[in-house]
Scaffold this motif. Structure first.
Motif, short mmCIF file in Angstrom:
data_model
loop_
_atom_site.label_atom_id
_atom_site.label_comp_id
_atom_site.label_asym_id
_atom_site.label_seq_id
_atom_site.Cartn_x
_atom_site.Cartn_y
_atom_site.Cartn_z
N LEU A 136 0.82 -1.22 0.00
CA LEU A 136 0.00 0.00 0.00
C LEU A 136 0.85 1.26 0.00
N GLY A 137 2.09 1.14 0.46
CA GLY A 137 2.99 2.29 0.45
C GLY A 137 3.23 2.80 -0.95
N GLU A 138 3.32 1.88 -1.91
CA GLU A 138 3.61 2.30 -3.29
C GLU A 138 2.39 2.92 -3.96
N LEU A 139 1.21 2.60 -3.44
CA LEU A 139 -0.02 3.07 -4.08
C LEU A 139 -0.22 4.57 -3.90
N THR A 140 0.31 5.09 -2.80
CA THR A 140 0.04 6.50 -2.49
C THR A 140 0.79 7.45 -3.42
N VAL A 141 1.74 6.93 -4.17
CA VAL A 141 2.54 7.84 -5.00
C VAL A 141 2.22 7.73 -6.49
N ARG A 142 1.15 6.98 -6.84
CA ARG A 142 0.84 6.80 -8.26
C ARG A 142 -0.30 7.68 -8.72
N ASN A 143 -0.22 8.23 -9.94
CA ASN A 143 -1.38 8.91 -10.49
C ASN A 143 -2.24 7.88 -11.24
N THR A 144 -3.36 8.33 -11.80
CA THR A 144 -4.33 7.39 -12.38
C THR A 144 -3.73 6.60 -13.55
N VAL A 145 -3.00 7.29 -14.41
CA VAL A 145 -2.42 6.59 -15.56
C VAL A 145 -1.40 5.56 -15.09
N GLU A 146 -0.58 5.94 -14.13
CA GLU A 146 0.42 4.99 -13.61
C GLU A 146 -0.28 3.80 -12.95
N ALA A 147 -1.42 4.07 -12.31
CA ALA A 147 -2.15 2.99 -11.64
C ALA A 147 -2.69 1.98 -12.66
N VAL A 148 -3.15 2.47 -13.81
CA VAL A 148 -3.63 1.55 -14.86
C VAL A 148 -2.47 0.68 -15.32
N HIS A 149 -1.31 1.30 -15.58
CA HIS A 149 -0.16 0.53 -16.06
C HIS A 149 0.30 -0.47 -15.01
N HIS A 150 0.22 -0.05 -13.75
CA HIS A 150 0.63 -0.94 -12.66
C HIS A 150 -0.25 -2.19 -12.65
N SER A 151 -1.57 -1.96 -12.74
CA SER A 151 -2.50 -3.09 -12.74
C SER A 151 -2.29 -3.97 -13.96
N ARG A 152 -2.06 -3.36 -15.12
CA ARG A 152 -1.84 -4.14 -16.34
C ARG A 152 -0.56 -4.97 -16.24
N ASN A 153 0.42 -4.43 -15.51
CA ASN A 153 1.66 -5.18 -15.30
C ASN A 153 1.39 -6.44 -14.48
N TRP A 154 0.58 -6.31 -13.43
CA TRP A 154 0.19 -7.49 -12.65
C TRP A 154 -0.52 -8.49 -13.55
N HIS A 155 -1.43 -8.00 -14.39
CA HIS A 155 -2.17 -8.91 -15.28
C HIS A 155 -1.20 -9.72 -16.13
N ARG A 156 -0.25 -9.02 -16.74
CA ARG A 156 0.68 -9.69 -17.64
C ARG A 156 1.49 -10.74 -16.88
N ILE A 157 1.96 -10.37 -15.70
CA ILE A 157 2.84 -11.27 -14.95
C ILE A 157 2.06 -12.46 -14.39
N PHE A 158 0.87 -12.24 -13.86
CA PHE A 158 0.08 -13.35 -13.33
C PHE A 158 -0.41 -14.25 -14.46
N ASP A 159 -0.67 -13.66 -15.63
CA ASP A 159 -1.01 -14.49 -16.80
C ASP A 159 0.16 -15.37 -17.19
N ARG A 160 1.35 -14.80 -17.06
CA ARG A 160 2.55 -15.57 -17.41
C ARG A 160 2.67 -16.79 -16.49
N LEU A 161 2.26 -16.60 -15.25
CA LEU A 161 2.28 -17.72 -14.29
C LEU A 161 1.17 -18.73 -14.65
N GLU A 162 -0.05 -18.20 -14.84
CA GLU A 162 -1.19 -19.10 -15.08
C GLU A 162 -1.05 -19.85 -16.41
#
Ligand code: 1HE
Length: 266
Positions: free
Chosen positions: A73-99
């Protein structure tokens, strides 16, 4: 079985070892309850990208009292909306890579399995829960929303209604409820999860790579499409799998009484 370090370059928050043809990946940030910061999530990607070809299954678990406290949660406080979308998309890509990667992943859960920790667990193929495990989606009360693929994967395990309840009311579920609801497939005593996870991974590693691939990649996709396409995909996969040399040998072994029977062990 001999334990050796896997020579994959990982951040300090992750450790990896190999035992025969199995790799064990440990979330190693217990001082922050294995909260998933960018470094750790990107490290998970590095691990799966660099996994040696002779590794046949992976066990994922967490160090300390909890599997994972979710997003850092510490990292969340410093992101703007666009960065937050990219952050979430990065999780999607990486978790998809696992699945949808090369080998099945068994998650061993204990303590808090919350928020992004539950999203990570949901991307794995088998979940073993120790009795201490509990599940929560505190995003609802923190004014945020799941971002690691939880909206897609968690309803497939427990249904939309239960996920809504968890997010809207902060409801938590214990390990026994999680087993009944389908979050975990196994429930074991505290301290025994890793051994169970390794046992299951060893079994998985003994299957043919093609069957494991079909179960990981074809089965969930069939569940997502309409029936006729699903039946066709199933027939094609079945034909490819049974024509494989490895499968033919296994069938022969059974017919010549050299292979184990499918008995129910209590
Ligand atoms: C953290 C985090 C975190 C702990 N991010 N630092 N997840 C949450 O909302 C859950 C937040 N965490 C907790 O509710 C509790 O930490 C636990 C129930 C998991 C564990 O409690 P406890 O008493 O064992 O530990 P603690 O004292 O709360 O935490 C120990 C340290 O870890 C402390 O830092 P310290 O520097 O004061 O020692 C905590 O601040 C830190 N810590 N959890 C950052 N999550 C892709 S979108 C996904 C969205 C989400 O995942 S939202 C859900 C986030």
């Amino acid at each position: 079985m001999t334990q050796t370090r896997l020579s994959i370059d990982l951040p300090a928050s992750l450790t990896a070892e190999r035992r025969g043809d199995i790799a064990i990946l440990r979330l190693s940030r217990p001082q922050k309850r294995n909260a998933l910061d960018d470094t750790t999530v990107n490290g998970i990607e590095s691990f799966f990208a660099a996994l040696p070809d002779d590794i046949r299954a992976v066990v994922l678990h967490g160090e300390g009292e909890h599997f994972s406290a979710g997003l850092d949660l510490g990292e969340l406080t410093v992101r703007n909306t666009v960065e937050a979308v990219h952050h979430s998309r990065n999780w999607h890509r990486i978790f998809d890579r696992l699945e949808f990667g090369k080998v099945p992943v068994v998650a061993v859960l204990h303590g808090a399995v919350v928020g992004g920790g539950l999203e990570l667990a949901a991307a794995c193929h088998i979940r073993v829960a120790e009795r201490s495990a509990y599940y929560a989606l505190p995003e609802g009360s923190r004014g945020i929303y799941v971002g690691g693929g939880g909206s897609v994967r968690i309803p497939r395990l427990i249904g939309v209604a239960r996920m809504m309840d968890m997010m809207l009311t902060g409801r938590t579920y214990g390990a026994d409820e999680g087993l009944t609801m389908g979050i975990s497939q196994y429930l074991v005593d505290d301290g025994t999860g890793l051994a169970k996870g390794i046992e299951l991974a060893q079994h998985i590693a003994g299957n043919t790579p093609l069957t494991n691939y079909a179960v990981m990649h074809v089965l969930p996709r069939i569940a997502d499409i309409e029936r006729d396409g699903g039946y066709l995909m199933e027939s094609l996969m079945a034909a490819i799998a049974s024509g494989n040399e490895d499968a033919q040998q296994r069938l022969k072994d059974f017919l010549e009484k050299r292979a184990p029977k499918a008995l129910h062990k209590k």
